[in-house]
Design an enzyme around this catalytic site. Structure first.
Site, PDB file in Angstrom:
ATOM      1  N   LYS A   1       2.260  10.793  -3.897  1.00 21.11           N
ATOM      2  CA  LYS A   1       1.787  10.447  -4.264  1.00 21.11           C
ATOM      3  C   LYS A   1       1.101  11.351  -4.904  1.00 21.11           C
ATOM      4  O   LYS A   1       0.143  11.165  -5.857  1.00 21.11           O
ATOM      5  CB  LYS A   1       0.750   9.666  -2.857  1.00 21.11           C
ATOM      6  CG  LYS A   1      -0.453   8.942  -3.899  1.00 21.11           C
ATOM      7  CD  LYS A   1      -0.650   8.143  -2.854  1.00 21.11           C
ATOM      8  CE  LYS A   1      -1.607   7.287  -3.760  1.00 21.11           C
ATOM      9  NZ  LYS A   1      -2.171   5.890  -2.801  1.00 21.11           N
TER      10      LYS A   1
ATOM     11  N   GLU B   1      -6.896   0.631  -4.168  1.00 22.11           N
ATOM     12  CA  GLU B   1      -7.390   0.289  -3.076  1.00 22.11           C
ATOM     13  C   GLU B   1      -8.234   0.126  -2.161  1.00 22.11           C
ATOM     14  O   GLU B   1      -8.488  -1.053  -1.761  1.00 22.11           O
ATOM     15  CB  GLU B   1      -6.736   1.996  -1.852  1.00 22.11           C
ATOM     16  CG  GLU B   1      -5.358   2.174  -2.518  1.00 22.11           C
ATOM     17  CD  GLU B   1      -4.741   3.467  -2.645  1.00 22.11           C
ATOM     18  OE1 GLU B   1      -5.486   5.060  -2.150  1.00 22.11           O
ATOM     19  OE2 GLU B   1      -3.526   3.869  -2.610  1.00 22.11           O
TER      20      GLU B   1
ATOM     21  N   ASP C   1       0.498  -1.402   0.089  1.00 19.01           N
ATOM     22  CA  ASP C   1      -0.001   0.136   0.124  1.00 19.01           C
ATOM     23  C   ASP C   1       0.803   1.327  -0.207  1.00 19.01           C
ATOM     24  O   ASP C   1       1.446   1.933   0.968  1.00 19.01           O
ATOM     25  CB  ASP C   1      -1.018  -0.015   1.072  1.00 19.01           C
ATOM     26  CG  ASP C   1      -1.531   1.769   1.604  1.00 19.01           C
ATOM     27  OD1 ASP C   1      -1.495   2.109   0.559  1.00 19.01           O
ATOM     28  OD2 ASP C   1      -2.528   1.542   2.291  1.00 19.01           O
TER      29      ASP C   1
ATOM     30  N   ASP D   1     -13.623   4.606   1.229  1.00 19.90           N
ATOM     31  CA  ASP D   1     -11.448   5.152   1.705  1.00 19.90           C
ATOM     32  C   ASP D   1     -11.533   6.636   1.682  1.00 19.90           C
ATOM     33  O   ASP D   1     -11.097   7.119   0.347  1.00 19.90           O
ATOM     34  CB  ASP D   1     -11.368   4.650   0.322  1.00 19.90           C
ATOM     35  CG  ASP D   1      -9.701   4.122   0.699  1.00 19.90           C
ATOM     36  OD1 ASP D   1      -9.358   4.702   1.381  1.00 19.90           O
ATOM     37  OD2 ASP D   1      -8.692   3.242  -0.181  1.00 19.90           O
TER      38      ASP D   1
END
Lengths: 164, 612
Positions: free
Chosen positions: B80, B176, B25, B198
């Protein structure tokens, strides 16, 4: 190989059991999905990619009444009819006008959506009858009307979505 | 190689060797690496830490990642949020480090030179890989890396490139929320329709999934790849600077304020009032924030996420009452105000019995284990593409070719035609997004199809095929039908090196550093050769009918030569004989593949569709 063949159905056929179709779809993907070949050779991975894509494409078309009807016409090389019934032309205009008038009225838009959905389902029933009778000229023009109604439904939903 | 094609699909040709697989992850704030040990998932720790902060610190002496970064340094954070993006897509003022741009590509200035977001992400991945290598004291076979479901093609491609750069074999990129659902389904053995909410450090996804009998079917997905916990921190930071009339002069102050905001937010997860002392310009300030104030500040962001939930339900053709459960994923779902508003919206208890930080890595580890072919788990994952794909047509309009939420992999073709007499070239501009106008969507690639035969307008036919693979990565090819003239491009984000170059570079470095590793030992070679002989003989016995007698004789002859080679114990001879056997059996292997497709497509299970 046409989409029907992918699912083991020899001839294009409108009346198929959608539950069976889904079951077979899952079986086929269990055998062919690239995830089953993630550690296999590049060649096998490529074959799995193509095969799994074909199965997804075929399922998307065959599991939807309107897309399936349109696809059957394609298989039989029957062009989509350009002639629209006069009655339907008038209906089209009325629907479009009604959407313009009630552009931002949520209540009215929802009523219009219901009305369009009802009309769509009525026409779908008529389509089924035409398929039973094998009346391909009528099928072709009915598919045309259904495509309009479906696009119109999306238009109304988009408006509603913008308001809420 | 023909050798591998002869084995059973999906099965390893080396059953004697264990394959170590990882689920990674790669988060905005924290990253995790998990694996499967003795049938159960496990987080690989960094010392005492499960979480590895996604921070990289470059100094002239060394590169530090995560927990090893010293206090009082100014590491690169939340990279990211920049990966796979151009300068026009980001807000430079919010960065706590300096960047430079070359052709709209973003680079971070470091003491050892310019580093791309791919470079920086690959440092984090290298760290995770190193932890796993140390843990097992063995080589890593491959990894499943998770990406936000709402990542576009450029962001996915860049993530994959970062992984390749760190020397990881990417088994799959998975979404994810889907990974979370895998972990959740594993623990709970549930069936039904679920919404996965999420909210991570920098990204937000919502996916609607159907779970039944080991089938994980994503129906729709929505989200915002630049909305996350960071944005809640920023609201608090802006509130502080506004209320206390603070001017930010440098990155160190910005970092201090960001840390203060984060601490206040985290305190509010366990109490109704938070306080924090911060020193700015030699002045000590006590900041007090109540949960009521925080709620008012955040309402707009929360509503944005709920709008995404509504869109996902709409695309799935579901009502919120159709949802059996709402699964909470990502550290930011610990915020009580998020839980409160979601409960209000769904009128349901939320499912958060699994650690929201760990659930994604655990799901990815499960999938990696399955993809390596070492598991008997019959689970099948069917995911969708988050954004529509199309091409530019006349008048800045998009012609959609693959609609969003199509199950992947998917291939669609569309025919286009010339609009001028004698036109011999055509530009194909590939875009991703939901807007009608080209300029409002993400531009993925432009390419030119040449040598179209000069014909009257509308007579030439150009078939454009979009292929989205199981990583949700796009390949576009175009073909002029009358001449068969083809152009194929892999859609690449506009940054740094491509996949192939990175591979070459890696192979080069590997070769130079450790040349003899490329030569396999005689004993390894003998085991392999035995196995190839066995598999080929088996295949010939079973499927001889697929090839001519001449072909099968040729293969048998090459088998005999390989056996002779084995007796000689000469590695060179054995290598040559293996290659010769492979070459002789390529067409046989292909025919066996085709045959297995045919039998899969016409197997007994598919004749049971009722024609009513």
């Amino acid at each position: 190989m046409n989409f029907f063949n992918v699912f083991g159905i020899n001839q294009p056929h409108f009346f198929i059991d959608l539950k069976d179709l889904k079951k077979t779809y899952i079986e086929l993907q269990k055998q062919s999905h690239p995830d089953r070949f993630a550690s296999a050779s590049e060649h096998e991975q490529n074959v799995a990619l193509l095969k799994s894509s074909l199965i997804n494409d075929a399922f998307e078309v065959l599991s939807d009444d309107l897309k399936r009807a349109k696809y059957i016409l394609e298989c039989k090389e029957i062009p989509l009819s350009n002639a629209t019934r006069n009655e339907f032309l008038i209906e089209q205009m009325e629907l479009e006008e009604s959407l313009e008038e009630n552009n931002s009225d949520l209540q009215e838009l929802k009523l219009l959506l219901d009305k369009t959905n009802t009309k769509f389902n009525e026409n779908l029933n008529t389509l089924r009858n035409h398929f039973e009778a094998g009346n391909f000229d009528s099928i072709s023009s009915m598919v045309n009307e259904l495509i309009f109604l479906q696009r119109f439904t999306i238009k109304i939903k988009d408006r509603i979505n913008k308001i809420i | 190689m023909a050798l591998l094609q002869i084995s059973e699909p999906g099965k390893s040709t080396e059953p004697h060797k264990r394959k170590i697989t990882l689920g990674i992850d790669l988060g905005t704030t924290n990253s995790l690496v998990a694996t499967f040990v003795n049938g159960s998932p496990q987080i690989i720790k960094d010392g005492d830490h499960n979480l590895i902060p996604s921070k990289v610190d470059y100094s002239a002496e060394k590169i530090s990642v995560g927990n090893q970064i010293e206090e009082n340094s100014l590491p690169i954070t939340s990279i990211k949020r920049l990966i796979g993006k151009g300068i026009d897509d980001i807000d430079v003022d919010e960065l706590s480090f300096d960047i430079k741009t070359i052709d709209k590509n973003i680079f971070v200035s470091t003491p050892i030179g310019l580093k791309s977001p791919v470079d920086i992400s690959s440092e984090i991945l290298s760290k995770l890989k190193q932890l796993a290598t140390d843990y097992f004291n063995d080589e890593i076979y491959g990894a499943v890396i998770t990406v936000p479901a709402y990542f576009d093609d450029g962001q996915r491609q860049a993530t994959k490139d970062a992984a390749l750069k760190s020397g990881l074999n990417v088994l799959r990129l998975i979404n994810e929320p889907t990974a979370a659902a895998l972990a959740y389904g594993l623990e709970n053995n549930k069936s039904g329709t679920y919404a996965i909410y999420d909210l991570g450090g920098g990204t937000f996804d919502v996916s609607i999934l159907k779970l039944s009998d080991g089938i994980f079917e994503v129906i729709s997905t929505n989200g915002n790849s630049s909305l996350g916990g960071d944005d809640f921190d920023r609201l608090i930071k802006d509130w502080i600077t506004h209320n206390h009339k603070i001017k930010i002069h440098n990155h160190l102050q910005l970092q201090a304020l960001n840390n203060c905001a984060k601490s206040l937010k985290e305190q509010l997860s366990v109490s109704d009032e938070a306080s924090q002392i911060i020193s700015i310009d030699n002045q000590e300030l006590e900041i007090v924030l109540t949960s009521d104030t925080f709620e008012k500040l955040s309402l707009e962001l929360i509503n944005q996420t709920i709008k995404c939930v509504k869109n996902a339900l709409y695309d799935a053709n579901f009502n919120k009452d159709d949802i059996d459960g709402v699964v909470m994923v990502g550290g930011s779902t610990r915020m009580p105000i998020i839980q409160k508003h979601l409960k209000q919206y769904f009128q349901k208890e939320l499912l958060n019995n699994l650690n929201p930080d760990e659930v994604v890595a655990i799901g990815a580890a499960r999938q990696a284990h399955i993809l390596s072919g070492q598991s008997d788990d019959d689970m099948l994952l069917l995911d969708v593409t988050p954004l529509s794909l199309g091409v530019e047509t006349m008048g800045d309009l998009v012609e959609r070719i693959i609609p969003r939420n199509s199950t992947i992999p998917i291939a669609k073709a569309q025919e286009f035609t010339t609009y001028k007499d004698g036109q011999t070239m055509m530009k194909i501009h590939v875009v991703q997004g939901e807007r009608e106008k080209v300029s409002d969507n993400r531009s993925l690639a432009e390419f030119i199809l040449k040598e179209i035969p000069p014909l009257p307008a509308g007579a030439a036919k150009i078939k454009v095929t979009f292929q989205v693979d199981a990583d949700s990565l796009l390949k576009v090819s175009a073909e002029e039908i009358t001449t068969g003239n083809k152009t194929e491009i892999e859609v690449k984000p506009a940054h740094g090196m491509d996949d192939k170059k990175i591979r070459e570079m890696l192979e080069d470095s590997f070769e130079n550093a450790n040349q003899d590793k490329n030569f396999r030992s005689l004993s390894e070679l003998q085991v392999d050769a035995q196995q190839i002989i066995e598999l080929t003989e088996k295949a010939i016995n079973k499927d001889k009918h697929l090839i001519t007698e001449i072909e099968s004789d040729e293969i048998l002859k090459k088998i005999q030569e390989l056996k002779n080679g084995l007796d000689s114990k000469d590695t060179n001879k054995i290598n040559l004989a293996i290659e010769a056997l492979n070459n002789a059996s390529i067409s046989f292997a292909e025919k066996r593949m085709d045959n297995s497709i045919q039998s899969a497509l016409s197997g007994k299970n598919i004749n049971n569709i009722k024609i009513k």
